[in-house]
Design a protein around this motif. Structure first.
Motif, PDB file in Angstrom:
ATOM      1  N   ILE A 107       0.716  -1.102   0.101  1.00 34.80           N
ATOM      2  CA  ILE A 107      -0.052  -0.183   0.015  1.00 34.80           C
ATOM      3  C   ILE A 107       0.821   1.304   0.126  1.00 34.80           C
ATOM      4  O   ILE A 107       0.406   2.366  -0.274  1.00 34.80           O
ATOM      5  CB  ILE A 107      -0.996  -0.100   1.360  1.00 34.80           C
ATOM      6  CG1 ILE A 107      -0.131   0.017   2.464  1.00 34.80           C
ATOM      7  CG2 ILE A 107      -1.941  -0.926   1.129  1.00 34.80           C
ATOM      8  CD1 ILE A 107      -1.078   0.234   3.793  1.00 34.80           C
ATOM      9  N   PHE A 108       2.232   1.123   0.323  1.00 34.94           N
ATOM     10  CA  PHE A 108       2.870   2.392   0.495  1.00 34.94           C
ATOM     11  C   PHE A 108       3.427   2.764  -0.956  1.00 34.94           C
ATOM     12  O   PHE A 108       4.225   3.909  -0.922  1.00 34.94           O
ATOM     13  CB  PHE A 108       4.350   2.103   1.463  1.00 34.94           C
ATOM     14  CG  PHE A 108       3.742   1.431   2.628  1.00 34.94           C
ATOM     15  CD1 PHE A 108       3.386   2.139   3.679  1.00 34.94           C
ATOM     16  CD2 PHE A 108       4.071   0.135   3.293  1.00 34.94           C
ATOM     17  CE1 PHE A 108       2.990   1.912   4.825  1.00 34.94           C
ATOM     18  CE2 PHE A 108       3.576  -0.261   4.196  1.00 34.94           C
ATOM     19  CZ  PHE A 108       3.288   0.590   5.336  1.00 34.94           C
ATOM     20  N   SER A 109       3.401   2.060  -1.864  1.00 37.50           N
ATOM     21  CA  SER A 109       4.000   2.248  -3.088  1.00 37.50           C
ATOM     22  C   SER A 109       2.973   2.353  -4.354  1.00 37.50           C
ATOM     23  O   SER A 109       1.958   1.697  -4.360  1.00 37.50           O
ATOM     24  CB  SER A 109       5.012   1.279  -3.703  1.00 37.50           C
ATOM     25  OG  SER A 109       5.432   1.589  -4.844  1.00 37.50           O
ATOM     26  N   LYS A 110       3.266   3.564  -5.165  1.00 36.25           N
ATOM     27  CA  LYS A 110       2.244   3.681  -6.475  1.00 36.25           C
ATOM     28  C   LYS A 110       2.881   3.196  -7.674  1.00 36.25           C
ATOM     29  O   LYS A 110       2.625   3.427  -8.671  1.00 36.25           O
ATOM     30  CB  LYS A 110       1.787   4.964  -6.652  1.00 36.25           C
ATOM     31  CG  LYS A 110       0.870   5.321  -5.344  1.00 36.25           C
ATOM     32  CD  LYS A 110       0.427   6.806  -5.597  1.00 36.25           C
ATOM     33  CE  LYS A 110      -0.552   7.137  -4.244  1.00 36.25           C
ATOM     34  NZ  LYS A 110      -1.524   6.180  -4.031  1.00 36.25           N
ATOM     35  N   GLN A 111       4.335   2.572  -7.546  1.00 36.81           N
ATOM     36  CA  GLN A 111       5.232   2.350  -8.781  1.00 36.81           C
ATOM     37  C   GLN A 111       6.048   1.184  -8.437  1.00 36.81           C
ATOM     38  O   GLN A 111       7.228   1.238  -8.114  1.00 36.81           O
ATOM     39  CB  GLN A 111       5.907   3.548  -9.167  1.00 36.81           C
ATOM     40  CG  GLN A 111       6.476   3.081 -10.544  1.00 36.81           C
ATOM     41  CD  GLN A 111       7.339   4.516 -11.088  1.00 36.81           C
ATOM     42  OE1 GLN A 111       7.523   5.544 -10.329  1.00 36.81           O
ATOM     43  NE2 GLN A 111       7.914   4.461 -12.152  1.00 36.81           N
ATOM     44  N   VAL A 112       5.464   0.159  -8.588  1.00 34.02           N
ATOM     45  CA  VAL A 112       6.209  -1.222  -8.400  1.00 34.02           C
ATOM     46  C   VAL A 112       6.346  -1.900  -9.803  1.00 34.02           C
ATOM     47  O   VAL A 112       5.778  -2.067 -10.377  1.00 34.02           O
ATOM     48  CB  VAL A 112       5.360  -2.295  -7.654  1.00 34.02           C
ATOM     49  CG1 VAL A 112       6.078  -3.423  -7.489  1.00 34.02           C
ATOM     50  CG2 VAL A 112       5.146  -1.748  -6.302  1.00 34.02           C
ATOM     51  N   GLU A 113       7.785  -2.266  -9.972  1.00 34.41           N
ATOM     52  CA  GLU A 113       8.301  -2.655 -11.355  1.00 34.41           C
ATOM     53  C   GLU A 113       8.962  -3.947 -11.053  1.00 34.41           C
ATOM     54  O   GLU A 113       9.628  -4.291 -10.031  1.00 34.41           O
ATOM     55  CB  GLU A 113       9.198  -1.385 -11.727  1.00 34.41           C
ATOM     56  CG  GLU A 113       8.821  -0.135 -12.116  1.00 34.41           C
ATOM     57  CD  GLU A 113       9.577   0.747 -12.644  1.00 34.41           C
ATOM     58  OE1 GLU A 113       9.123   1.787 -13.073  1.00 34.41           O
ATOM     59  OE2 GLU A 113      10.881   0.601 -12.918  1.00 34.41           O
ATOM     60  N   HIS A 114       9.012  -4.577 -12.353  1.00 34.48           N
ATOM     61  CA  HIS A 114       9.767  -5.678 -12.364  1.00 34.48           C
ATOM     62  C   HIS A 114      11.221  -5.581 -12.945  1.00 34.48           C
ATOM     63  O   HIS A 114      11.393  -4.452 -13.570  1.00 34.48           O
ATOM     64  CB  HIS A 114       9.284  -6.758 -13.452  1.00 34.48           C
ATOM     65  CG  HIS A 114       9.079  -6.016 -14.827  1.00 34.48           C
ATOM     66  ND1 HIS A 114      10.231  -5.836 -15.706  1.00 34.48           N
ATOM     67  CD2 HIS A 114       7.926  -5.211 -15.400  1.00 34.48           C
ATOM     68  CE1 HIS A 114       9.721  -5.176 -16.720  1.00 34.48           C
ATOM     69  NE2 HIS A 114       8.373  -4.851 -16.597  1.00 34.48           N
ATOM     70  N   GLU A 115      12.241  -6.450 -12.570  1.00 33.25           N
ATOM     71  CA  GLU A 115      13.496  -6.625 -13.073  1.00 33.25           C
ATOM     72  C   GLU A 115      13.955  -8.062 -13.049  1.00 33.25           C
ATOM     73  O   GLU A 115      14.132  -8.614 -12.105  1.00 33.25           O
ATOM     74  CB  GLU A 115      14.600  -5.736 -12.002  1.00 33.25           C
ATOM     75  CG  GLU A 115      14.139  -4.156 -11.892  1.00 33.25           C
ATOM     76  CD  GLU A 115      15.233  -3.579 -11.012  1.00 33.25           C
ATOM     77  OE1 GLU A 115      16.419  -4.084 -10.695  1.00 33.25           O
ATOM     78  OE2 GLU A 115      14.951  -2.204 -10.757  1.00 33.25           O
ATOM     79  N   ALA A 116      14.044  -8.318 -14.303  1.00 28.80           N
ATOM     80  CA  ALA A 116      14.370  -9.865 -14.705  1.00 28.80           C
ATOM     81  C   ALA A 116      15.814  -9.926 -14.533  1.00 28.80           C
ATOM     82  O   ALA A 116      16.519  -9.096 -15.095  1.00 28.80           O
ATOM     83  CB  ALA A 116      13.941 -10.079 -16.085  1.00 28.80           C
ATOM     84  N   GLU A 117      16.186 -10.936 -13.920  1.00 31.76           N
ATOM     85  CA  GLU A 117      17.824 -11.065 -13.463  1.00 31.76           C
ATOM     86  C   GLU A 117      18.158 -12.665 -13.461  1.00 31.76           C
ATOM     87  O   GLU A 117      17.472 -13.451 -13.018  1.00 31.76           O
ATOM     88  CB  GLU A 117      17.968 -10.446 -12.124  1.00 31.76           C
ATOM     89  CG  GLU A 117      17.504  -8.912 -12.122  1.00 31.76           C
ATOM     90  CD  GLU A 117      18.460  -8.246 -11.203  1.00 31.76           C
ATOM     91  OE1 GLU A 117      19.401  -8.700 -10.529  1.00 31.76           O
ATOM     92  OE2 GLU A 117      17.869  -7.002 -10.777  1.00 31.76           O
ATOM     93  N   LEU A 118      19.458 -12.760 -13.935  1.00 32.38           N
ATOM     94  CA  LEU A 118      20.148 -13.944 -13.792  1.00 32.38           C
ATOM     95  C   LEU A 118      20.568 -14.009 -12.362  1.00 32.38           C
ATOM     96  O   LEU A 118      21.158 -13.375 -11.632  1.00 32.38           O
ATOM     97  CB  LEU A 118      21.268 -14.072 -14.500  1.00 32.38           C
ATOM     98  CG  LEU A 118      22.209 -15.261 -14.374  1.00 32.38           C
ATOM     99  CD1 LEU A 118      21.702 -16.609 -14.647  1.00 32.38           C
ATOM    100  CD2 LEU A 118      23.553 -15.246 -15.037  1.00 32.38           C
ATOM    101  N   ALA A 119      20.299 -15.234 -11.466  1.00 30.22           N
ATOM    102  CA  ALA A 119      20.617 -15.512 -10.021  1.00 30.22           C
ATOM    103  C   ALA A 119      21.534 -16.532 -10.080  1.00 30.22           C
ATOM    104  O   ALA A 119      21.562 -17.544 -10.824  1.00 30.22           O
ATOM    105  CB  ALA A 119      19.372 -15.818  -9.415  1.00 30.22           C
TER     106      ALA A 119
END
Length: 267
Positions: A107-119
């Motif tokens: 609820i604290f954020s209005k802009q959550v984004e994805h970040e695809a990564e090699l782990a």
């Protein structure tokens, strides 16, 4: 080899995924191993169709060490320069979820984004003050990850702990692939409200990393000891964009597989 952690009728186990992923989940089986996958594998004799079990996050790390701005185009899309040394931050172990688990929008954020990564998954030797050769030997295998980020909080807080650390903000999976050359693999992220018609948002190649995997593991090990099972996220290509309630997000990495998670609001 593909090592998975999975839930079944009798509990939770590690196992080796058998078959070719290109044939689809119906053609895959999972052979249970006794105990932990580090070291010599001993099979219990139990085997399931992959469709009859639930894949979990393939490892439970003591810490997730992440690398920021490790792709020049991603740094540029946020108006940043490429760092002269690896830019490190941490995700808590409580942020880790597995395949098909829900990413929960806070609820604290209005802009959550994805970040695809090699782990990168660290193996039994661990790594402490490792040179490049020792760092390579410390790597157990690789998996897909999504460094979910509350971008607005990242900007406003001035440091990244809250923006990166919410529960469910570190999906990893579907399994750990060992013995893989990761010097030039395609990474892509697909997102959309229709799971059968996802839009490609990110596409890149690991060859474009500013710092390659052995360099990252070595560098981190001179800052903090990497323990068996720890996970290193190696940075994301350009193209990050917002996630919304009802989306499905899939990270695909060549030679490893795909990690899919639905996106929901916090209950």
């Amino acid at each position: 080899m593909r090592i998975a952690r999975f839930a079944h009728a009798k509990g939770m186990s590690f196992g080796v995924v058998e078959g070719e992923p290109e044939a689809g989940p119906q053609g895959l089986t999972i052979a249970e191993i006794e105990g932990h996958p580090f070291g010599q594998l001993t099979f219990s004799g139990a085997r399931w169709a992959l469709s009859d079990v639930r894949l979990l996050s393939p490892i439970l790390p003591s810490k997730v060490v992440c690398v920021g701005r490790n792709y020049a185009e991603h740094a540029a899309e946020h108006g940043n320069e490429v760092p002269k040394e690896p830019l490190l931050f941490l995700k808590p172990s409580t942020s880790v979820i597995g395949p098909r688990d829900a990413i929960r929008l806070p609820i604290f954020s209005k802009q959550v984004e994805h970040e695809a990564e090699l782990a990168v998954v660290i193996g039994a030797p661990g790594a402490r003050r490792a040179d490049r050769a020792a760092a390579e030997k410390a790597i157990f295998g690789y998996t897909c990850a999504n460094d979910v980020t509350a971008r607005d909080l990242q900007r406003s807080d001035g440091q990244w702990t809250r923006a990166k650390g919410f529960d469910s903000f570190c999906p990893i999976g579907p399994w750990i692939t060992t013995g893989l050359d990761v010097s030039d693999l395609e990474i892509r992220c697909e997102v959309g409200p229709d799971p059968d018609a996802l839009e490609v948002r990110q596409i890149g190649r690991t060859r474009d990393m500013v710092f390659d995997v052995p360099a990252l593991v070595s560098y981190i090990s001179h800052v903090m000891t990497l323990l068996p099972g720890d996970v290193v996220l190696t940075g994301t290509p350009a193209g990050v964009s917002p996630l919304t309630d009802g989306d499905t997000v899939t990270v695909r990495i060549e030679g490893i597989g795909e990690l899919t998670n639905p996106v929901v609001p916090v209950a």
